[in-house]
Design a protein around this motif. Structure first.
Motif: not given
Length: 427
Positions: A238-243
């Protein structure tokens, strides 16, 4: 702004809403709102956009990390409008105003008429009564009926990269609505003016004596700022991004009540300071985005808007508008030719014309052909039955994935209609 500011972003807003500034019941209440980005891609797909791609970063700043290697800079301009006027309130109110002017001219100018017989006099008198009947019928037809309009306008510049993607944006959205408040005593005033004129001597109608009025309440939220996203986790599964979005915000609350005798579409001054109360300040939106699966075909997002509450109070009318924190969750499946998305509000949203809060659930699909044409369909419902259900459709044309035109249209209950247009450029 009054309802729309004098900034370039709001010139279109002001023109769009000018004719709609007639109407909505006076509300001595708190009106919570929510952050929203009115884009054609999101609109066509049932107002879903939390998990699309980096071009939808206004909806979720964490999406800034979801880009292709050849995506360097992205520009987009969006404009959208939604209207609901089931009972033709706006047109009928204008007709009433025009007919009242004609009736006043006919009564006050009767002595200038060349009436040579009692039969001509009676015909003139009958015509005046018919005019009154038409006016009163129109009054009663739209008495208490509501017309509503929403708008959105935004511009963004996105610069994605593998480390920290950034973007700059300016965004305006708002709602306005109103109603006709018919005073039954106005019928007696009009009848009396006609009856006093039977001898064609004591003819006088002063429209300023009429008490029927149009009332308008609206808000606009204009904001500008910067957004950034970071790919926090890149795992095999999985890939996890925050913004986040940091923005400067101006919230305007508009109220105006105009007697029907003074109503003129060209006389509504949206930027009149007497009709507006505003507050400004900084605010923050946060976004979380995760993709998983062998081909990263599954996507989920959580977005929280407006962490800092803002309140605007209209002292004269005792109306308070509160912009407070809201959260939404999105889930989608995507492959090369298909995207299926669903979203749901985790917190209530306040319906503009009612105390009852709205809480949306939406679903949408996008079908991609030859990488240059996209067809979109969608549906949005209100779980609290406070707002209208809406069906959406849209098309996107993006030759060579450089220049793109996206168009969306939608319809719903209570004669709700709307459209959105998006122009985009990738370089």
């Amino acid at each position: 702004m009054a309802y729309c500011t004098n900034s370039p972003l709001n010139i279109t807003c002001r023109q769009t809403f000018k004719r709609a500034l007639l109407l909505i019941p006076v509300m001595a209440m708190t009106l919570p709102s929510y952050g929203e980005s009115f884009t054609a891609k999101r609109t066509g797909q049932g107002f879903t956009g939390l998990t699309q791609d980096f071009t939808s970063s206004l909806s979720n700043p964490a999406l800034l990390t979801k880009f292709d290697n050849d995506d360097d800079v992205f520009f987009s301009l969006n404009v959208g409008v939604m209207a609901s006027d089931k009972y033709d309130v706006a047109d009928t109110a204008e007709d009433i105003s025009d007919n009242l002017d004609k009736l006043a001219d006919d009564i006050n100018g009767i002595q200038l008429q060349n009436v040579q017989s009692s039969e001509q006099q009676q015909n003139y008198y009958n015509d005046l009564n018919e005019q009154v009947d038409v006016i009163i019928t129109d009054f009663k037809k739209i008495d208490g009926k509501v017309v509503k309009i929403r708008n959105g306008l935004n511009f963004q510049i996105l610069i994605p990269n593998q480390y920290i993607s950034i973007g700059f944006f300016t965004n305006q959205y708002g709602r306005i609505g109103g109603t006709m408040d018919y005073s039954e005593g106005d019928e007696a005033i009009l009848d009396q003016a006609v009856n006093d004129c039977t001898n064609m001597l004591d003819c006088n109608l002063n429209l300023n004596n009429l008490e029927s009025a149009t009332t308008a309440v609206g808000y606009s939220i204009a904001e500008a700022g910067v957004m950034a996203a970071y790919p926090a986790v890149k795992h095999a599964n999985y890939d996890l991004s925050i913004g986040a979005k940091l923005k400067y915000q101006r919230v305007d609350l508009y109220f105006n009540r105009v007697q029907i005798s003074d109503f003129d579409d060209d006389d509504f001054e949206i930027t009149d300071d007497e009709n507006i109360t505003d507050e400004s300040g900084s605010n923050i939106d946060l976004g979380l985005y995760i993709a998983w699966g062998v081909e990263r075909q599954w996507h989920a997002a959580l977005v929280t808007n407006n962490l800092i509450k803002q309140t605007v109070h209209h002292v004269e009318q005792d109306i308070t508008f509160t912009l407070k924190m809201t959260s939404s969750f999105g889930l989608s499946y995507q492959n090369d030719w298909l995207s299926l998305a669903t979203e749901i509000d985790l917190t209530d949203r306040e319906q503009f014309a009612s105390l009852a809060p709205s809480k949306y659930a939406a679903a949408g699909a996008e079908f991609r052909f030859y990488e240059h044409i996209q067809f979109r369909l969608g549906y949005r419902t209100d779980l609290n039955d406070a707002d209208d259900d809406i069906y959406t459709a849209g098309i996107g044309i993006s030759p060579w994935d450089v220049f793109a035109i996206d168009i969306a249209a939608f319809t719903g209950d209570n004669d709700t209609i709307g459209a959105a247009l998006q122009l985009s450029l990738k370089i």
